[in-house]
Design an enzyme around this catalytic site. Structure first.
Site, mmCIF file in Angstrom:
data_model
loop_
_atom_site.group_PDB
_atom_site.id
_atom_site.type_symbol
_atom_site.label_atom_id
_atom_site.label_comp_id
_atom_site.label_asym_id
_atom_site.label_seq_id
_atom_site.Cartn_x
_atom_site.Cartn_y
_atom_site.Cartn_z
ATOM 1 N N ASP A 205 1.237 -1.241 -0.061
ATOM 2 C CA ASP A 205 0.103 -0.030 0.338
ATOM 3 C C ASP A 205 1.495 1.589 -0.210
ATOM 4 O OD1 ASP A 205 -2.903 0.893 0.681
ATOM 5 O OD2 ASP A 205 -1.601 1.287 2.246
ATOM 6 N N GLU A 262 2.293 -0.022 -4.816
ATOM 7 C CA GLU A 262 0.955 -0.056 -4.936
ATOM 8 C C GLU A 262 1.404 2.061 -5.455
ATOM 9 O OE1 GLU A 262 -3.100 3.038 -4.246
ATOM 10 O OE2 GLU A 262 -1.596 2.577 -2.214
HETATM 11 C C1 NOJ Z 1 -4.531 3.297 -0.524
HETATM 12 C C2 NOJ Z 1 -5.686 2.332 -0.509
HETATM 13 O O1 NOJ Z 1 -5.690 1.466 -1.940
HETATM 14 C C3 NOJ Z 1 -6.684 3.056 -0.152
HETATM 15 O O2 NOJ Z 1 -7.865 2.847 -0.214
HETATM 16 C C4 NOJ Z 1 -6.379 3.118 1.200
HETATM 17 O O3 NOJ Z 1 -7.419 4.551 1.165
HETATM 18 C C5 NOJ Z 1 -5.098 4.037 0.747
HETATM 19 N N1 NOJ Z 1 -3.937 3.610 0.534
HETATM 20 C C6 NOJ Z 1 -4.328 4.474 2.429
HETATM 21 O O4 NOJ Z 1 -3.570 3.147 2.555
#
Ligand code: NOJ
Ligand code: MG
Length: 538
Positions: A205, A262
């Site tokens: 993440d 990500e």
């Molecule tokens: C990216 C995630 O995909 C999202 O859903 C989340 O709110 C943020 N990161 C914070 O962790």
């Protein structure tokens, strides 16, 4: 059906991965929230679809402020999703069926209710104080201008100790301090816990936020507007690539594990930045999402340009992965313009996703063309939607329950679903599409089947044939065994196609053709929104 599995077959490179948002996939206990036993029940469906791995959004213990992206215990399953026993059963069952399991790992922040943060906040002298990012204010104001991705200044004053802590997302998600000498080792133990259990990898993440400027310099503003800042001191710092290398080293202690980064790099689709995180030899992550397909406008040439740019940016040894949507964005089918042809466009997009070079990720429900939910204000669950309504209604739209059948709540739950089912569930659902030969679901199944049989689609070279300027994107996938040709008509008009080379072909999968064979691709009629895959006969 034979799947070609030579010694070079690598599941995360050559397989197809499916992204499950666990709250919305399948409920098993009638509480209206999807859970692990629900996922177990639906593994057979995923197997039938041809899936090699699943990535499940977070299921750790969480106060659910950000629906699991705020973790209060990384070694526990949240009771809403089930028990550790359920999870072990999911892992064993999936593995028994040849499906790998990827978890979401959130390294940038924890929940404010994580015991680490509770200790860290308890006093300025606490031994875990430095595990989070604490700073003094400047003349009664926050330490600098850094913004939270979810609105407002990213610093929150803690009355008790008089210092501010950093939260790049909600204030209930304090950022960890990866510069602390102790923290990385402790955190890696949490990851090892799952790797030792047999989990096949992690989606990392917002990993590009993990390293912040040591000097805490304020970000430059765009047009002097505080809300519009360039995150030069908070995102994509060089050191985040170094940290990623350490994560890679950890994973490499195990066999066949994967890390998927990500990385939202500004502007959307800044592939050069994304590519910096990718493996060169053994450095970096195995995969990093490229969001440029998501941000391409519906135009064959625009896709062509974005795809080539992405491929050209990849470092030697770097492998692309491709995605049409996820739990933070709108449903892909609703991003394609002009309502009446969306179904046809979804097939073109699916064929592209599954036949271009790179690992395809399918977001749950995409294979049946699930639309954005229409969420009334009183049904909003996403705190972002609550905060920004009516300017932005949040992310719930793309998180509505999976539409399994035309029955009660689409077969998702016997209880009251946590988000309402989409209104079209009665005629858009898995059962209905299974029975209809030309459905989107059967199109996904067909193309995935062709992909499994034809190794050139998994690992072959990508050689453009038509760059999309006349509305058709066409490319070859080639290896020593075979040559395939993919033809995608992005327009609603019939086109006449002649390929310069003297080659013929036979249809492997097509939105418009049955079995056909040509001696020569000369004056071939390509139908509106046709998506066909051919085996080239030289
Ligand atoms: C990216 C995630 O995909 C999202 O859903 C989340 O709110 C943020 N990161 C914070 O962790
Ligand atoms: Mg449940």
């Amino acid at each position: 059906m034979n799947k070609i599995k030579d010694e070079t077959w690598i599941w995360w490179k050559h397989g197809v991965i499916y992204h499950i948002y666990p709250r919305s996939f399948q409920d098993s206990d009638g509480d209206g929230i999807g859970d692990i036993r629900g996922i177990i029940r639906r593994l057979a469906y995923l197997k039938e679809l041809g899936i090699d791995g699943i990535w499940i959004s977070p299921m750790y213990r969480s106060p659910m402020v950000d629906f699991g992206y705020d973790v209060s215990d990384y070694r526990e399953i949240d009771p809403v999703f089930g028990t550790m026993g359920d999870f072990r059963e999911l892992l064993a069952t999936a593995h028994g069926m040849g499906i790998r399991v990827i978890l979401d790992m959130i390294l940038n922040h924890t929940s404010s209710l994580h015991p680490w943060f509770i200790e860290s906040a308890s006093s300025a002298e606490n031994p875990k104080r430095n595990w989070y990012i604490w700073k003094d204010g400047a003349a009664g104001r926050p330490p600098n201008n850094w913004n939270s991705a979810y609105g407002g200044n990213a610093w929150k004053l803690d009355e008790k100790t008089g210092q501010y802590y950093l939260h790049s997302f909600f204030e209930q998600q304090p950022d960890l301090n990866w510069r602390d000498p102790e923290l990385p080792g402790v955190f890696f133990e949490e990851m090892k816990f799952w790797l030792d259990m047999g989990v096949d990898g992690f989606r990392l993440d917002v990993i590009n936020l993990i390293a912040k400027d040591k000097k805490f310099r304020s970000n430059p503003l765009v047009f002097g507007i505080p809300a519009l800042q360039r995150h030069v001191y908070t995102r994509n710092r060089k050191w985040s690539v170094t940290l990623v290398t350490r994560i890679r080293e950890l994973l490499d202690l195990y066999d066949e594990r994967v890390s998927i980064a990500e990385i939202y790099a500004p502007p959307p689709g800044d592939v050069k930045t994304v590519a910096r995180y990718l493996a060169k030899g053994t450095n970096g992550v195995h995969l990093a999402f490229d969001f440029s397909l998501i941000f391409s406008s519906w135009n064959a040439h625009s896709y062509f340009r974005n795809i080539t740019k992405w491929y050209e940016s990849l470092p030697g040894g770097g492998w692309p992965c491709n995605v049409l949507s996820n739990h933070d964005l709108l449903r892909s089918i609703d991003r394609f313009p002009w309502h009446r042809d969306r179904e046809a466009k979804a097939k073109v997009a699916a064929t592209l996703l599954l036949t271009m070079k790179g690992t395809p990720f399918i977001y749950y429900g995409e294979e049946i063309g699930m639309h954005n939910g229409s969420i009334r204000r009183k049904n909003i669950r996403d705190p972002l939607g609550k905060r920004y309504w009516p300017l932005f209604s949040g992310r719930d739209k793309a998180r509505t329950p999976m539409q399994w059948n035309p029955g009660l709540n689409g077969g998702f739950t016997g209880g009251k679903p946590w988000l309402p089912l989409n209104r079209d569930t009665v005629h858009r659902n898995v059962r209905q599409q299974e029975g209809e030969a030309s459905s989107l679901l059967n199109h996904y199944r067909n193309v995935i089947r062709v992909r499994r049989i034809h190794s050139s689609l998994q690992s072959g070279a990508w050689i453009p044939a038509l760059n999309g300027k006349n509305g058709i994107l066409a490319y070859y996938r080639v290896n020593e065994r075979e040559r395939l040709l993919v033809i995608l008509n992005f327009t609603g008009r019939q086109k006449i196609l002649t390929l310069p080379e003297h080659t013929g072909g036979k249809v492997l999968s097509s939105t418009h053709r049955g079995y056909e064979e040509f001696n020569y691709f000369q004056n071939v009629k390509i139908e509106a929104f046709e998506a066909s895959v051919w085996l080239v006969i030289e």
